[in-house]
Design a protein around this motif. Structure first.
Motif, PDB file in Angstrom:
ATOM      1  N   GLN A 101       9.135 -10.039   6.228  1.00 47.44           N
ATOM      2  CA  GLN A 101       7.760  -9.883   5.757  1.00 47.44           C
ATOM      3  C   GLN A 101       7.179  -8.517   6.102  1.00 47.44           C
ATOM      4  O   GLN A 101       6.223  -8.073   5.456  1.00 47.44           O
ATOM      5  N   ALA A 102       7.733  -7.868   7.103  1.00 47.97           N
ATOM      6  CA  ALA A 102       7.173  -6.588   7.537  1.00 47.97           C
ATOM      7  C   ALA A 102       7.127  -5.576   6.404  1.00 47.97           C
ATOM      8  O   ALA A 102       6.216  -4.743   6.326  1.00 47.97           O
ATOM      9  N   PHE A 103       8.095  -5.646   5.500  1.00 48.17           N
ATOM     10  CA  PHE A 103       8.160  -4.695   4.387  1.00 48.17           C
ATOM     11  C   PHE A 103       7.139  -5.015   3.293  1.00 48.17           C
ATOM     12  O   PHE A 103       6.879  -4.180   2.430  1.00 48.17           O
ATOM     13  N   ASP A 104       6.583  -6.220   3.330  1.00 46.07           N
ATOM     14  CA  ASP A 104       5.677  -6.684   2.276  1.00 46.07           C
ATOM     15  C   ASP A 104       4.207  -6.547   2.635  1.00 46.07           C
ATOM     16  O   ASP A 104       3.348  -6.872   1.812  1.00 46.07           O
ATOM     17  N   VAL A 105       3.891  -6.126   3.847  1.00 52.23           N
ATOM     18  CA  VAL A 105       2.499  -6.119   4.300  1.00 52.23           C
ATOM     19  C   VAL A 105       1.653  -5.251   3.365  1.00 52.23           C
ATOM     20  O   VAL A 105       1.942  -4.067   3.180  1.00 52.23           O
ATOM     21  N   PRO A 106       0.618  -5.816   2.760  1.00 48.99           N
ATOM     22  CA  PRO A 106      -0.233  -5.030   1.862  1.00 48.99           C
ATOM     23  C   PRO A 106      -0.788  -3.787   2.551  1.00 48.99           C
ATOM     24  O   PRO A 106      -1.287  -3.855   3.678  1.00 48.99           O
ATOM     25  N   GLY A 107      -0.674  -2.663   1.851  1.00 50.44           N
ATOM     26  CA  GLY A 107      -1.216  -1.412   2.382  1.00 50.44           C
ATOM     27  C   GLY A 107      -0.287  -0.631   3.280  1.00 50.44           C
ATOM     28  O   GLY A 107      -0.586   0.528   3.598  1.00 50.44           O
ATOM     29  N   LEU A 108       0.833  -1.217   3.703  1.00 48.89           N
ATOM     30  CA  LEU A 108       1.758  -0.483   4.570  1.00 48.89           C
ATOM     31  C   LEU A 108       2.336   0.712   3.821  1.00 48.89           C
ATOM     32  O   LEU A 108       2.261   1.850   4.303  1.00 48.89           O
ATOM     33  N   PHE A 109       2.916   0.455   2.681  1.00 43.68           N
ATOM     34  CA  PHE A 109       3.468   1.515   1.842  1.00 43.68           C
ATOM     35  C   PHE A 109       2.531   1.737   0.655  1.00 43.68           C
ATOM     36  O   PHE A 109       2.273   0.816  -0.110  1.00 43.68           O
ATOM     37  N   ARG A 110       2.042   2.959   0.501  1.00 42.77           N
ATOM     38  CA  ARG A 110       1.169   3.277  -0.631  1.00 42.77           C
ATOM     39  C   ARG A 110       1.889   4.087  -1.696  1.00 42.77           C
ATOM     40  O   ARG A 110       1.439   4.151  -2.838  1.00 42.77           O
ATOM     41  N   THR A 111       2.986   4.721  -1.328  1.00 45.74           N
ATOM     42  CA  THR A 111       3.723   5.574  -2.258  1.00 45.74           C
ATOM     43  C   THR A 111       5.224   5.383  -2.055  1.00 45.74           C
ATOM     44  O   THR A 111       5.661   4.908  -0.987  1.00 45.74           O
ATOM     45  N   PRO A 112       6.036   5.776  -3.017  1.00 44.37           N
ATOM     46  CA  PRO A 112       7.489   5.734  -2.811  1.00 44.37           C
ATOM     47  C   PRO A 112       7.930   6.561  -1.606  1.00 44.37           C
ATOM     48  O   PRO A 112       8.860   6.166  -0.895  1.00 44.37           O
ATOM     49  N   GLN A 113       7.260   7.683  -1.365  1.00 42.09           N
ATOM     50  CA  GLN A 113       7.636   8.527  -0.239  1.00 42.09           C
ATOM     51  C   GLN A 113       7.385   7.827   1.092  1.00 42.09           C
ATOM     52  O   GLN A 113       8.141   8.020   2.045  1.00 42.09           O
ATOM     53  N   ASP A 114       6.338   7.002   1.167  1.00 48.73           N
ATOM     54  CA  ASP A 114       6.105   6.209   2.376  1.00 48.73           C
ATOM     55  C   ASP A 114       7.312   5.322   2.672  1.00 48.73           C
ATOM     56  O   ASP A 114       7.750   5.197   3.821  1.00 48.73           O
ATOM     57  N   VAL A 115       7.835   4.692   1.622  1.00 45.13           N
ATOM     58  CA  VAL A 115       9.011   3.831   1.776  1.00 45.13           C
ATOM     59  C   VAL A 115      10.194   4.657   2.259  1.00 45.13           C
ATOM     60  O   VAL A 115      10.892   4.287   3.218  1.00 45.13           O
ATOM     61  N   HIS A 116      10.418   5.776   1.606  1.00 46.65           N
ATOM     62  CA  HIS A 116      11.546   6.644   1.946  1.00 46.65           C
ATOM     63  C   HIS A 116      11.461   7.106   3.394  1.00 46.65           C
ATOM     64  O   HIS A 116      12.463   7.070   4.132  1.00 46.65           O
ATOM     65  N   ASN A 117      10.280   7.547   3.817  1.00 54.82           N
ATOM     66  CA  ASN A 117      10.118   8.068   5.178  1.00 54.82           C
ATOM     67  C   ASN A 117      10.450   7.011   6.235  1.00 54.82           C
ATOM     68  O   ASN A 117      10.979   7.341   7.305  1.00 54.82           O
ATOM     69  N   ALA A 118      10.141   5.764   5.936  1.00 53.50           N
ATOM     70  CA  ALA A 118      10.362   4.702   6.920  1.00 53.50           C
ATOM     71  C   ALA A 118      11.802   4.199   6.915  1.00 53.50           C
ATOM     72  O   ALA A 118      12.498   4.255   7.933  1.00 53.50           O
ATOM     73  N   ILE A 119      12.286   3.722   5.758  1.00 54.27           N
ATOM     74  CA  ILE A 119      13.577   3.033   5.766  1.00 54.27           C
ATOM     75  C   ILE A 119      14.753   3.993   5.864  1.00 54.27           C
ATOM     76  O   ILE A 119      15.861   3.568   6.178  1.00 54.27           O
ATOM     77  N   HIS A 120      14.528   5.280   5.612  1.00 54.78           N
ATOM     78  CA  HIS A 120      15.621   6.240   5.727  1.00 54.78           C
ATOM     79  C   HIS A 120      15.504   7.128   6.954  1.00 54.78           C
ATOM     80  O   HIS A 120      16.262   8.093   7.091  1.00 54.78           O
ATOM     81  N   ASP A 121      14.576   6.785   7.835  1.00 57.15           N
ATOM     82  CA  ASP A 121      14.588   7.423   9.143  1.00 57.15           C
ATOM     83  C   ASP A 121      15.907   7.045   9.828  1.00 57.15           C
ATOM     84  O   ASP A 121      16.251   5.856   9.883  1.00 57.15           O
ATOM     85  N   PRO A 122      16.682   8.017  10.322  1.00 62.25           N
ATOM     86  CA  PRO A 122      18.038   7.706  10.827  1.00 62.25           C
ATOM     87  C   PRO A 122      18.068   6.611  11.889  1.00 62.25           C
ATOM     88  O   PRO A 122      18.912   5.704  11.831  1.00 62.25           O
ATOM     89  N   GLU A 123      17.159   6.681  12.845  1.00 56.18           N
ATOM     90  CA  GLU A 123      17.155   5.666  13.907  1.00 56.18           C
ATOM     91  C   GLU A 123      16.786   4.296  13.346  1.00 56.18           C
ATOM     92  O   GLU A 123      17.401   3.279  13.684  1.00 56.18           O
ATOM     93  N   TYR A 124      15.784   4.262  12.453  1.00 61.84           N
ATOM     94  CA  TYR A 124      15.381   2.985  11.894  1.00 61.84           C
ATOM     95  C   TYR A 124      16.474   2.414  10.996  1.00 61.84           C
ATOM     96  O   TYR A 124      16.711   1.203  10.981  1.00 61.84           O
ATOM     97  N   ARG A 125      17.140   3.284  10.258  1.00 62.96           N
ATOM     98  CA  ARG A 125      18.205   2.810   9.362  1.00 62.96           C
ATOM     99  C   ARG A 125      19.325   2.144  10.149  1.00 62.96           C
ATOM    100  O   ARG A 125      19.877   1.114   9.722  1.00 62.96           O
TER     101      ARG A 125
END
Length: 334
Positions: A101-125
């Motif tokens: 559910q963490a990925f679905d929280v309304p307002g967390l990601f506002r743009t595609p780049q927000d998604v990219h910055n989070a899920i492709h951070d090396p440590e987070y990935r």
């Protein structure tokens, strides 16, 4: 005598070669509910990347458009190991683990780049890959999918127009509860069930990513979308961990590498595809309704308050959300 010895030696060598074990070969079925979208594109790129690394040691078979069953059946299949890999929005895995559910929280990601910055951070990935091992699943792909819109059979130019409607949602509280807040009735149905329900009157609309509407020609069913964009959909490919561990070290490494290469390769394709689908929708007579700015802001504020309550209720979900939130905020400062 010499000839007999040579003949015997030749037979012995032939038998020894025959007795050597052949290189293990595996079949990897890649399932999804969609077609001609970023999920399907990831699967195709992944299959090509894997083949480059391991040749025919793994044979990939791609089954889009729910060919291996409805979404719940594919989710069960990857958990049981009857399907090796399943690509899906995170929302459809929340029954497996609420941290999705963490990925679905309304307002967390506002743009595609927000998604990219989070899920492709090396440590987070690295963390994401092994996040659900306790459920028997490994993440081998994470991709930006699309913004959330609502398709309706009748025009919905304001939030009030959604009141009383039966809306198909993803199977996540982060989609179901916001619809309830607007007075709609959320119904988390599999994608394959939606069009028959729309045509029979069992549904009035659905929350969806724009590429699905054009891939399945929803403009032949209805013409209206309201561009809510209160969340950006994230898709993951999960693989059955027991199957993964049964592979050789070389194949396991190749699967991980191919998955990461594919997700980075299709990011721009996915962003551009969203824009293409808006144009395809309108080219086929579809109408895009925009909320008034003040109404949209009110919706985002109310959804954020609701999401905060849902996140606080689950410590594991809260920890995952806060980790993602920090990455999004850090990316905005770059």
């Amino acid at each position: 005598m010499t000839r007999k010895l040579l003949t015997a030696a030749g037979i012995s060598i032939a038998l020894a070669v025959t007795a050597l074990p052949a290189m293990a070969q595996s079949t990897m079925k890649l399932a999804s509910a969609t077609i001609n979208d970023v999920q399907h594109e990831w699967q195709k790129v992944f299959a090509a990347e894997l083949a480059e690394r391991v040749g025919d040691a793994v044979t990939t078979e791609i089954y889009p458009a729910s060919q291996l069953g409805a979404i719940p059946r594919m989710s069960e299949g990857v958990l049981l190991g009857t399907i090796e890999a399943f690509t899906t929005p995170t929302s459809f895995m929340t029954n497996v683990d609420p941290r999705f559910q963490a990925f679905d929280v309304p307002g967390l990601f506002r743009t595609p780049q927000d998604v990219h910055n989070a899920i492709h951070d090396p440590e987070y990935r690295d963390h994401l890959e092994e996040m659900f091992l306790d459920k028997g699943l490994r993440v081998i792909g994470a991709i930006y999918n699309s913004p959330t819109v609502v398709f309706t059979m009748l025009p919905a130019e304001t939030l009030e127009d959604l009141n009383g409607l039966k809306i198909r949602t993803f199977a996540s509280p982060m989609q179901m509860r916001p619809m309830e807040l607007l007075g709609a009735t959320p119904l988390p149905l599999a994608l394959s069930e939606v069009i028959p329900q729309l045509e029979s009157g069992g549904l009035d609309g659905m929350l969806v990513g724009m590429p699905i509407l054009t891939a399945f020609k929803y403009y032949d069913v209805g013409k209206h979308i309201t561009d809510l964009r209160f969340a950006e959909i994230v898709s993951v490919t999960v693989v059955n961990e027991a199957w993964f561990q049964s592979q050789s070290e070389a194949v396991k490494t190749a699967i991980v590498e191919a998955g990461r290469e594919a997700e980075l390769s299709v990011f721009d394709w996915g962003v551009e595809n969203v824009e293409r689908t808006y144009q395809v929708w309108q080219d086929n007579g579809g109408i895009v309704n925009e909320l008034a700015p003040e109404e949209r802001q009110r919706m985002l504020d109310e959804f954020a308050e609701l999401a905060g309550t849902l996140v606080e209720a689950d410590p594991a979900l809260k920890a995952e959300y806060e980790r993602l939130r920090k990455l999004v905020d850090a990316g905005k400062g770059e």
